[in-house]
Write a protein that holds these residues in place. Structure first.
Motif, mmCIF file in Angstrom:
data_model
loop_
_atom_site.group_PDB
_atom_site.id
_atom_site.type_symbol
_atom_site.label_atom_id
_atom_site.label_comp_id
_atom_site.label_asym_id
_atom_site.label_seq_id
_atom_site.Cartn_x
_atom_site.Cartn_y
_atom_site.Cartn_z
ATOM 1 N N ASP A 155 0.826 -1.205 0.000
ATOM 2 C CA ASP A 155 0.000 0.000 0.000
ATOM 3 C C ASP A 155 0.863 1.258 0.000
ATOM 4 O OD1 ASP A 155 -2.515 1.462 0.186
ATOM 5 O OD2 ASP A 155 -1.892 1.909 2.239
ATOM 6 N N LEU A 156 1.948 1.250 0.749
ATOM 7 C CA LEU A 156 2.819 2.428 0.813
ATOM 8 C C LEU A 156 3.528 2.697 -0.514
ATOM 9 C CD1 LEU A 156 4.460 2.129 4.351
ATOM 10 C CD2 LEU A 156 2.608 3.637 3.631
ATOM 11 N N ALA A 157 3.635 1.696 -1.370
ATOM 12 C CA ALA A 157 4.355 1.848 -2.642
ATOM 13 C C ALA A 157 3.473 2.333 -3.796
ATOM 14 C CB ALA A 157 5.009 0.517 -3.027
ATOM 15 N N ARG A 158 2.175 2.444 -3.571
ATOM 16 C CA ARG A 158 1.286 2.877 -4.656
ATOM 17 C C ARG A 158 1.689 4.260 -5.161
ATOM 18 N NH1 ARG A 158 -4.108 2.955 -2.037
ATOM 19 N NH2 ARG A 158 -4.736 3.914 -3.980
ATOM 20 N N GLN A 159 1.747 4.408 -6.496
ATOM 21 C CA GLN A 159 2.174 5.651 -7.120
ATOM 22 C C GLN A 159 1.000 6.381 -7.753
ATOM 23 O OE1 GLN A 159 5.703 5.596 -9.479
ATOM 24 N NE2 GLN A 159 6.422 3.689 -8.536
ATOM 25 N N LEU A 160 1.196 7.664 -8.018
ATOM 26 C CA LEU A 160 0.165 8.440 -8.690
ATOM 27 C C LEU A 160 0.001 7.984 -10.131
ATOM 28 C CD1 LEU A 160 0.838 12.131 -7.538
ATOM 29 C CD2 LEU A 160 -0.687 10.419 -6.519
ATOM 30 N N THR A 161 -1.208 8.080 -10.613
ATOM 31 C CA THR A 161 -1.493 7.845 -12.024
ATOM 32 C C THR A 161 -1.166 9.136 -12.783
ATOM 33 O OG1 THR A 161 -3.746 8.675 -11.839
ATOM 34 C CG2 THR A 161 -3.427 6.312 -11.411
ATOM 35 N N PRO A 162 -1.126 9.092 -14.113
ATOM 36 C CA PRO A 162 -0.944 10.344 -14.864
ATOM 37 C C PRO A 162 -2.008 11.386 -14.500
ATOM 38 C CG PRO A 162 -0.540 8.478 -16.295
ATOM 39 C CD PRO A 162 -1.078 7.909 -14.992
ATOM 40 N N ARG A 163 -3.251 10.955 -14.333
ATOM 41 C CA ARG A 163 -4.309 11.874 -13.917
ATOM 42 C C ARG A 163 -4.019 12.439 -12.529
ATOM 43 N NH1 ARG A 163 -10.137 10.948 -11.729
ATOM 44 N NH2 ARG A 163 -11.077 12.951 -12.236
ATOM 45 N N GLY A 164 -3.519 11.595 -11.637
ATOM 46 C CA GLY A 164 -3.173 12.035 -10.293
ATOM 47 C C GLY A 164 -2.062 13.080 -10.299
ATOM 48 N N ARG A 165 -1.078 12.911 -11.146
ATOM 49 C CA ARG A 165 0.001 13.904 -11.247
ATOM 50 C C ARG A 165 -0.558 15.252 -11.704
ATOM 51 N NH1 ARG A 165 4.925 11.678 -10.558
ATOM 52 N NH2 ARG A 165 5.068 9.424 -10.785
ATOM 53 N N LYS A 166 -1.486 15.204 -12.641
ATOM 54 C CA LYS A 166 -2.113 16.434 -13.129
ATOM 55 C C LYS A 166 -2.940 17.091 -12.021
ATOM 56 C CE LYS A 166 -4.710 18.065 -17.116
ATOM 57 N NZ LYS A 166 -5.402 17.709 -18.346
ATOM 58 N N GLN A 167 -3.682 16.272 -11.259
ATOM 59 C CA GLN A 167 -4.465 16.799 -10.132
ATOM 60 C C GLN A 167 -3.546 17.492 -9.128
ATOM 61 O OE1 GLN A 167 -6.168 13.142 -8.676
ATOM 62 N NE2 GLN A 167 -8.149 13.533 -9.640
ATOM 63 N N VAL A 193 -16.728 16.176 16.655
ATOM 64 C CA VAL A 193 -16.898 14.723 16.678
ATOM 65 C C VAL A 193 -16.322 14.136 15.382
ATOM 66 C CG1 VAL A 193 -18.582 12.841 16.760
ATOM 67 C CG2 VAL A 193 -19.014 14.945 18.020
ATOM 68 N N GLU A 194 -15.560 13.060 15.504
ATOM 69 C CA GLU A 194 -15.076 12.378 14.302
ATOM 70 C C GLU A 194 -16.253 11.730 13.589
ATOM 71 O OE1 GLU A 194 -11.610 9.834 14.416
ATOM 72 O OE2 GLU A 194 -10.915 10.876 16.218
ATOM 73 N N ALA A 195 -16.259 11.847 12.269
ATOM 74 C CA ALA A 195 -17.311 11.238 11.457
ATOM 75 C C ALA A 195 -16.712 10.862 10.112
ATOM 76 C CB ALA A 195 -18.476 12.212 11.277
ATOM 77 N N GLU A 196 -17.461 10.100 9.350
ATOM 78 C CA GLU A 196 -17.005 9.618 8.052
ATOM 79 C C GLU A 196 -17.253 10.673 6.971
ATOM 80 O OE1 GLU A 196 -15.357 6.726 7.472
ATOM 81 O OE2 GLU A 196 -15.433 6.343 9.625
ATOM 82 N N TRP A 197 -16.442 11.692 6.932
ATOM 83 C CA TRP A 197 -16.521 12.704 5.885
ATOM 84 C C TRP A 197 -15.507 12.363 4.811
ATOM 85 C CZ3 TRP A 197 -17.052 18.321 8.128
ATOM 86 C CH2 TRP A 197 -18.210 18.397 8.892
ATOM 87 N N SER A 198 -15.858 12.639 3.586
ATOM 88 C CA SER A 198 -14.979 12.306 2.465
ATOM 89 C C SER A 198 -14.321 13.563 1.903
ATOM 90 C CB SER A 198 -15.792 11.611 1.364
ATOM 91 O OG SER A 198 -14.943 11.250 0.309
ATOM 92 N N ILE A 199 -13.036 13.466 1.669
ATOM 93 C CA ILE A 199 -12.288 14.513 0.978
ATOM 94 C C ILE A 199 -11.863 13.930 -0.362
ATOM 95 C CG2 ILE A 199 -10.182 15.910 0.989
ATOM 96 C CD1 ILE A 199 -10.452 16.091 4.028
ATOM 97 N N LYS A 200 -12.203 14.616 -1.418
ATOM 98 C CA LYS A 200 -11.923 14.164 -2.773
ATOM 99 C C LYS A 200 -10.410 14.036 -3.006
ATOM 100 C CE LYS A 200 -13.457 15.333 -7.440
ATOM 101 N NZ LYS A 200 -14.397 14.274 -7.712
ATOM 102 N N LYS A 201 -10.010 13.128 -3.870
ATOM 103 C CA LYS A 201 -8.592 12.952 -4.180
ATOM 104 C C LYS A 201 -7.996 14.264 -4.677
ATOM 105 C CE LYS A 201 -8.862 8.064 -4.866
ATOM 106 N NZ LYS A 201 -9.036 6.966 -5.779
ATOM 107 N N SER A 202 -6.894 14.641 -4.074
ATOM 108 C CA SER A 202 -6.168 15.891 -4.293
ATOM 109 C C SER A 202 -6.957 17.114 -3.855
ATOM 110 C CB SER A 202 -5.687 16.054 -5.743
ATOM 111 O OG SER A 202 -4.568 16.926 -5.765
ATOM 112 N N GLY A 203 -8.014 16.899 -3.086
ATOM 113 C CA GLY A 203 -8.781 18.016 -2.547
ATOM 114 C C GLY A 203 -8.133 18.570 -1.298
ATOM 115 N N ILE A 204 -8.417 19.831 -1.009
ATOM 116 C CA ILE A 204 -7.922 20.432 0.217
ATOM 117 C C ILE A 204 -9.078 21.012 1.019
ATOM 118 C CG2 ILE A 204 -5.647 20.994 -0.730
ATOM 119 C CD1 ILE A 204 -6.604 23.955 -0.654
#
Length: 152
Positions: A18-30, A116-127
């Protein structure tokens, strides 16, 4: 203090670990898009803290090479570990950017907004950008911005 939670960009589904997973080309652009957006909005002395996962390091490298790898931010980290690493609410720097993972960053966002901690989602490469401040002697958390790569 400003605390910016930055989820890693899109990564490949499988790797040797899991730690070795790399960004996709789309991920690099994001990552490049969000880094460009962020660079003009934060000071040069902002502190960037990244999880030891390859995908978070590749995400933060779109911003530059001034970052620290923090083992406590690895996948599966607890929300309190993220806040402790950043020194929230007083801060180990005026602005701290944490590059990390779901569901941890969603838990941190929920905790800061609701207490309170809850299951909120942050989009990939979102801030999600938070600020701590004091008003009339009371500590407050302010949500300054939310940005996703598809909004750029």
């Amino acid at each position: 203090m400003n605390l910016i939670l930055w989820r890693h960009a899109e990564a490949e589904d499988h790797a040797a670990s899991d730690l070795a997973r790399q960004l996709t080309p789309r991920g690099r652009k994001q990552a490049q898009g969000i880094a460009k957006w962020l660079k003009v909005r934060i000071d040069d002395d902002a502190l960037l803290l990244a999880s030891p996962a390859t995908r978070t390091i590749q995400t933060v490298e779109a911003f530059g090479d001034r970052y620290r790898v923090v083992d406590e931010l690895a996948p599966g980290a607890r929300a309190q570990a993220v806040l402790a690493a950043a020194g929230w609410p007083d801060g180990i720097a005026e602005t701290v950017v944490v590059i990390g993972h779901q569901p941890t960053l969603g838990h941190v966002a929920a905790l800061l907004m609701t207490g309170v901690e809850a299951e909120w989602s942050i989009k990939k490469s979102g801030i999600w950008w938070f600020q701590s401040r004091s008003r009339n002697g009371d500590g407050q958390t302010v949500l300054r911005a939310v940005m996703n790569p598809d909004l750029l």
